[in-house]
Structure formats: C-alpha cells, structure tokens
Write a protein that holds these residues in place. Structure first.
Motif, PDB file in Angstrom:
ATOM      1  N   VAL A  21       0.839  -1.209   0.000  1.00 44.50           N
ATOM      2  CA  VAL A  21       0.000   0.000   0.000  1.00 44.50           C
ATOM      3  C   VAL A  21       0.870   1.254   0.000  1.00 44.50           C
ATOM      4  O   VAL A  21       1.909   1.306   0.650  1.00 44.50           O
ATOM      5  CB  VAL A  21      -0.984   0.038   1.214  1.00 44.50           C
ATOM      6  CG1 VAL A  21      -2.224  -0.774   0.914  1.00 44.50           C
ATOM      7  CG2 VAL A  21      -0.313  -0.432   2.487  1.00 44.50           C
ATOM      8  N   LYS A  22       0.396   2.237  -0.749  1.00 46.89           N
ATOM      9  CA  LYS A  22       1.223   3.429  -0.933  1.00 46.89           C
ATOM     10  C   LYS A  22       0.444   4.709  -0.653  1.00 46.89           C
ATOM     11  O   LYS A  22      -0.729   4.808  -1.007  1.00 46.89           O
ATOM     12  CB  LYS A  22       1.713   3.496  -2.379  1.00 46.89           C
ATOM     13  CG  LYS A  22       2.730   2.435  -2.732  1.00 46.89           C
ATOM     14  CD  LYS A  22       3.254   2.641  -4.130  1.00 46.89           C
ATOM     15  CE  LYS A  22       4.267   1.544  -4.451  1.00 46.89           C
ATOM     16  NZ  LYS A  22       4.800   1.656  -5.803  1.00 46.89           N
ATOM     17  N   ALA A  23       1.152   5.668  -0.046  1.00 43.09           N
ATOM     18  CA  ALA A  23       0.587   7.007   0.141  1.00 43.09           C
ATOM     19  C   ALA A  23       1.522   7.992  -0.533  1.00 43.09           C
ATOM     20  O   ALA A  23       2.743   7.951  -0.325  1.00 43.09           O
ATOM     21  CB  ALA A  23       0.448   7.332   1.621  1.00 43.09           C
ATOM     22  N   PHE A  24       0.941   8.854  -1.363  1.00 43.91           N
ATOM     23  CA  PHE A  24       1.757   9.846  -2.060  1.00 43.91           C
ATOM     24  C   PHE A  24       1.207  11.238  -1.780  1.00 43.91           C
ATOM     25  O   PHE A  24       0.005  11.474  -1.915  1.00 43.91           O
ATOM     26  CB  PHE A  24       1.761   9.578  -3.566  1.00 43.91           C
ATOM     27  CG  PHE A  24       2.474  10.656  -4.337  1.00 43.91           C
ATOM     28  CD1 PHE A  24       3.858  10.767  -4.268  1.00 43.91           C
ATOM     29  CD2 PHE A  24       1.773  11.577  -5.098  1.00 43.91           C
ATOM     30  CE1 PHE A  24       4.533  11.781  -4.955  1.00 43.91           C
ATOM     31  CE2 PHE A  24       2.439  12.590  -5.799  1.00 43.91           C
ATOM     32  CZ  PHE A  24       3.825  12.684  -5.721  1.00 43.91           C
ATOM     33  N   ALA A  25       2.098  12.148  -1.379  1.00 41.64           N
ATOM     34  CA  ALA A  25       1.670  13.517  -1.088  1.00 41.64           C
ATOM     35  C   ALA A  25       2.404  14.514  -1.966  1.00 41.64           C
ATOM     36  O   ALA A  25       3.626  14.446  -2.108  1.00 41.64           O
ATOM     37  CB  ALA A  25       1.927  13.842   0.386  1.00 41.64           C
ATOM     38  N   PHE A  26       1.644  15.431  -2.551  1.00 45.73           N
ATOM     39  CA  PHE A  26       2.250  16.551  -3.260  1.00 45.73           C
ATOM     40  C   PHE A  26       1.932  17.822  -2.472  1.00 45.73           C
ATOM     41  O   PHE A  26       0.764  18.122  -2.198  1.00 45.73           O
ATOM     42  CB  PHE A  26       1.721  16.676  -4.693  1.00 45.73           C
ATOM     43  CG  PHE A  26       2.311  17.862  -5.409  1.00 45.73           C
ATOM     44  CD1 PHE A  26       3.620  17.816  -5.899  1.00 45.73           C
ATOM     45  CD2 PHE A  26       1.589  19.042  -5.561  1.00 45.73           C
ATOM     46  CE1 PHE A  26       4.186  18.919  -6.528  1.00 45.73           C
ATOM     47  CE2 PHE A  26       2.149  20.152  -6.203  1.00 45.73           C
ATOM     48  CZ  PHE A  26       3.450  20.086  -6.687  1.00 45.73           C
ATOM     49  N   VAL A  27       2.982  18.545  -2.101  1.00 49.01           N
ATOM     50  CA  VAL A  27       2.824  19.785  -1.329  1.00 49.01           C
ATOM     51  C   VAL A  27       3.165  20.967  -2.247  1.00 49.01           C
ATOM     52  O   VAL A  27       4.298  21.079  -2.720  1.00 49.01           O
ATOM     53  CB  VAL A  27       3.769  19.788  -0.097  1.00 49.01           C
ATOM     54  CG1 VAL A  27       3.566  21.058   0.726  1.00 49.01           C
ATOM     55  CG2 VAL A  27       3.556  18.548   0.771  1.00 49.01           C
ATOM     56  N   GLY A  28       2.199  21.818  -2.497  1.00 48.34           N
ATOM     57  CA  GLY A  28       2.388  22.924  -3.448  1.00 48.34           C
ATOM     58  C   GLY A  28       3.087  24.127  -2.861  1.00 48.34           C
ATOM     59  O   GLY A  28       2.671  25.266  -3.067  1.00 48.34           O
ATOM     60  N   LYS A  36       3.575  19.412   8.351  1.00 46.80           N
ATOM     61  CA  LYS A  36       2.334  18.825   8.881  1.00 46.80           C
ATOM     62  C   LYS A  36       1.987  17.506   8.173  1.00 46.80           C
ATOM     63  O   LYS A  36       1.534  16.554   8.819  1.00 46.80           O
ATOM     64  CB  LYS A  36       1.176  19.826   8.751  1.00 46.80           C
ATOM     65  CG  LYS A  36       1.233  20.918   9.785  1.00 46.80           C
ATOM     66  CD  LYS A  36       1.112  20.326  11.195  1.00 46.80           C
ATOM     67  CE  LYS A  36       1.513  21.351  12.236  1.00 46.80           C
ATOM     68  NZ  LYS A  36       1.797  20.755  13.557  1.00 46.80           N
ATOM     69  N   VAL A  37       2.199  17.462   6.880  1.00 44.97           N
ATOM     70  CA  VAL A  37       1.915  16.203   6.165  1.00 44.97           C
ATOM     71  C   VAL A  37       2.864  15.122   6.683  1.00 44.97           C
ATOM     72  O   VAL A  37       2.463  13.976   6.890  1.00 44.97           O
ATOM     73  CB  VAL A  37       2.046  16.384   4.629  1.00 44.97           C
ATOM     74  CG1 VAL A  37       1.999  15.040   3.917  1.00 44.97           C
ATOM     75  CG2 VAL A  37       0.927  17.284   4.108  1.00 44.97           C
ATOM     76  N   LYS A  38       4.115  15.499   6.938  1.00 48.40           N
ATOM     77  CA  LYS A  38       5.081  14.517   7.433  1.00 48.40           C
ATOM     78  C   LYS A  38       4.659  14.013   8.820  1.00 48.40           C
ATOM     79  O   LYS A  38       4.667  12.810   9.082  1.00 48.40           O
ATOM     80  CB  LYS A  38       6.481  15.130   7.496  1.00 48.40           C
ATOM     81  CG  LYS A  38       7.514  14.146   8.018  1.00 48.40           C
ATOM     82  CD  LYS A  38       8.899  14.453   7.597  1.00 48.40           C
ATOM     83  CE  LYS A  38       9.893  13.360   7.908  1.00 48.40           C
ATOM     84  NZ  LYS A  38       9.658  12.564   9.096  1.00 48.40           N
ATOM     85  N   ILE A  63       6.638  12.064   0.076  1.00 53.39           N
ATOM     86  CA  ILE A  63       6.150  13.448   0.058  1.00 53.39           C
ATOM     87  C   ILE A  63       7.047  14.249  -0.884  1.00 53.39           C
ATOM     88  O   ILE A  63       8.271  14.238  -0.740  1.00 53.39           O
ATOM     89  CB  ILE A  63       6.225  14.117   1.457  1.00 53.39           C
ATOM     90  CG1 ILE A  63       5.583  13.239   2.530  1.00 53.39           C
ATOM     91  CG2 ILE A  63       5.571  15.500   1.427  1.00 53.39           C
ATOM     92  CD1 ILE A  63       5.774  13.763   3.963  1.00 53.39           C
ATOM     93  N   ILE A  64       6.426  14.916  -1.845  1.00 55.00           N
ATOM     94  CA  ILE A  64       7.180  15.768  -2.765  1.00 55.00           C
ATOM     95  C   ILE A  64       6.707  17.203  -2.594  1.00 55.00           C
ATOM     96  O   ILE A  64       5.502  17.469  -2.581  1.00 55.00           O
ATOM     97  CB  ILE A  64       6.945  15.297  -4.226  1.00 55.00           C
ATOM     98  CG1 ILE A  64       7.719  14.001  -4.479  1.00 55.00           C
ATOM     99  CG2 ILE A  64       7.367  16.360  -5.221  1.00 55.00           C
ATOM    100  CD1 ILE A  64       7.579  13.494  -5.898  1.00 55.00           C
ATOM    101  N   THR A  65       7.649  18.118  -2.442  1.00 55.13           N
ATOM    102  CA  THR A  65       7.276  19.539  -2.428  1.00 55.13           C
ATOM    103  C   THR A  65       7.582  20.121  -3.808  1.00 55.13           C
ATOM    104  O   THR A  65       8.432  19.599  -4.543  1.00 55.13           O
ATOM    105  CB  THR A  65       8.039  20.315  -1.333  1.00 55.13           C
ATOM    106  OG1 THR A  65       9.450  20.141  -1.535  1.00 55.13           O
ATOM    107  CG2 THR A  65       7.677  19.834   0.058  1.00 55.13           C
TER     108      THR A  65
END
Ligand SMILES: Cc1cc2nc3c(=O)[nH]c(=O)nc-3n(C[C@H](O)[C@H](O)[C@H](O)COP(=O)(O)O)c2cc1C
Length: 228
Positions: A1-8, A20-22, A37-39
C-alpha cells in the motif's frame, strides 16, 4: 500500500505544509505504507501551455521535458493521495495550480477512481475553506473519494485530534467501501460525460471510457462501487 503527497509549496522541508503532512504520515496508522512526500521545489513542473493535446490526444508534450510523467506515475500507483497547498490570497498556490492544470484531463476520465484522497490547506490564519473546497472538487472530479480536509493554521501546533478524525474516516472507507457515497457533482459529471462520449467514436476520452467499461454502469455510484 502506498501514500503519495504533493505539497504545493516552494519552501521545501521548511514549509508548514510539508511539516504537517510529514507529522501526519509519521503516525503509527501508516506504518505498513510506503510513503512519499514531494514539495513543488523538488521537481520541475512546467506551466500548462494550453495546447489541449491532453484532451484531444491523451498526451502532454511537456511530460517528456519535465518531471510530470514521473509524478503522474506516482499518483496512479498510490492508494492514498494527499494534496497539500499553502493558502495564497484565499486560493491554492501557483505551484499547486500548475500541478493540477497538468492533470486537468483526468477530470474527463475519472482517472483516479478507486483512490482515497486527503486535502491539507495551510494558512497563516484564514482562507482555508476556499482551498479545501477547490482541491476537494479537483480530486472528486478525478474520481477520488475524499476522506477529509485538514485545515492547518501556523499559530496552532497540535492537530492530533483532527489527524485521528481523518484517519478514522479513511479507515472506514477501506472497511466499508459501500458506505462511500459519491458527491452530487460526481453523479452530474458522470451523466454529462456518459451522454457525450457514448456517441463519440473518435475522441480519446471516449476511447478511455470504452476501454475501462465505464458505459456499462447506470450511475456513478455503481461505477464507484466497482472500483472502491
Ligand atoms: C503570497 C502569499 C499569500 C498568502 N495569503 C494568505 C492568506 O490569504 N491567508 C492566510 O491566512 N495566510 C496567507 N499567507 C500565509 C501562508 O498561507 C502561510 O505562510 C503558509 O504557512 C504557507 O505554506 P507553507 O509554509 O507550506 O509554504 C500567504 C503567504 C504568501 C507568501
């Protein structure tokens, strides 16, 4: 299972959104997950040129030249997608807008159907609701089930309770997918696109609908059921 976050945010690991996402993804709930997490400053995302080739041909000429192809792959592989944006003048940041513009055509093909999503809006003090509502709309239009919106304000540190509420809602959506109701807007979109694409013999969007068997359902609710 994977979680992917893009932070703008262009502020990298100093960004409140990133922090906060971290903190959220460091909670024990996610221990089995592969997390990323990618910024916005870590990647190159060119601004949409408006050629509309994505809508007409299903391809973006810029994908070859920047990091978007790679990022799209990460979105498609993720089970849970997090979009986090700074609140800039009561809207998403320019970096977040550039990002969502590049995947606009996914809204015509429910490309992210079956995925769960979470929105983070990060402000000094105000305007979170506009960003929440915009990003929620973007994600649901791509077919996601949005488990919750996290309103972050920089003068407040402790979000444990709110984090837990979102996690509970997310877990509920995995345990009882039949209870994930589509939004009225998703239903409306499904009906509009279905009527349009079912008689379209040349378009790439219609071809995608055919290839996925989207036409066999009478409603978005039934389609969603098949994917969640
Ligand atoms: C151009 C700009 C516009 C902003 N507009 C707002 C705003 O409308 N409301 C607000 O409460 N904070 C506003 N802020 C503050 C940011 O939302 C806040 O600094 C937030 O932490 C930014 O996210 P980041 O730390 O992840 O980069 C603004 C900041 C900038 C740079």
């Amino acid at each position: 299972v994977k979680a992917f976050a893009f932070v703008g945010s262009m502020r990298g690991t100093k960004s409140n959104g990133y922090r906060k996402v971290k903190e959220f993804l460091d909670m024990p709930y996610w221990k089995e997950y592969e997390k990323e997490i990618i910024t916005a400053d870590m990647v190159e995302i060119s601004r949409c040129r408006g050629c509309s080739a994505c809508f007409t041909k299903g391809i973006c000429m810029q994908d070859q030249k920047d990091d978007m192809q790679k990022i799209k792959q990460k979105l498609l592989e993720a089970d849970v997608i997090i979009l986090a944006s700074p609140v800039y003048l009561h809207q998403v940041s320019g970096a977040m807008k550039d990002f969502v513009d590049r995947i606009s055509y996914w809204t015509h093909i429910f490309r992210l159907i079956g995925k769960r999503a979470i929105v983070f809006s990060v402000s000094g003090t105000n305007g979170n609701e506009y960003v929440d509502s915009y990003l929620k709309k973007v994600l649901t239009t791509m077919g996601c089930y949005v488990a919750g919106c996290m309103d972050i304000q920089i003068n407040k540190e402790d979000y444990k309770e709110e984090f837990n509420e979102v996690i509970e809602k997310l877990e509920q959506s995995f345990q009882h997918p039949e209870q994930c109701k589509p939004t009225a807007f998703q239903q409306e979109l499904y009906d509009t696109f279905r009527n349009r694409y079912i008689i379209d013999e040349v378009g790439c969007e219609a071809a995608y609908w055919f290839s996925q068997g989207y036409f066999q359902y009478d409603s978005f609710e039934q389609l969603l059921k098949a994917y969640l």
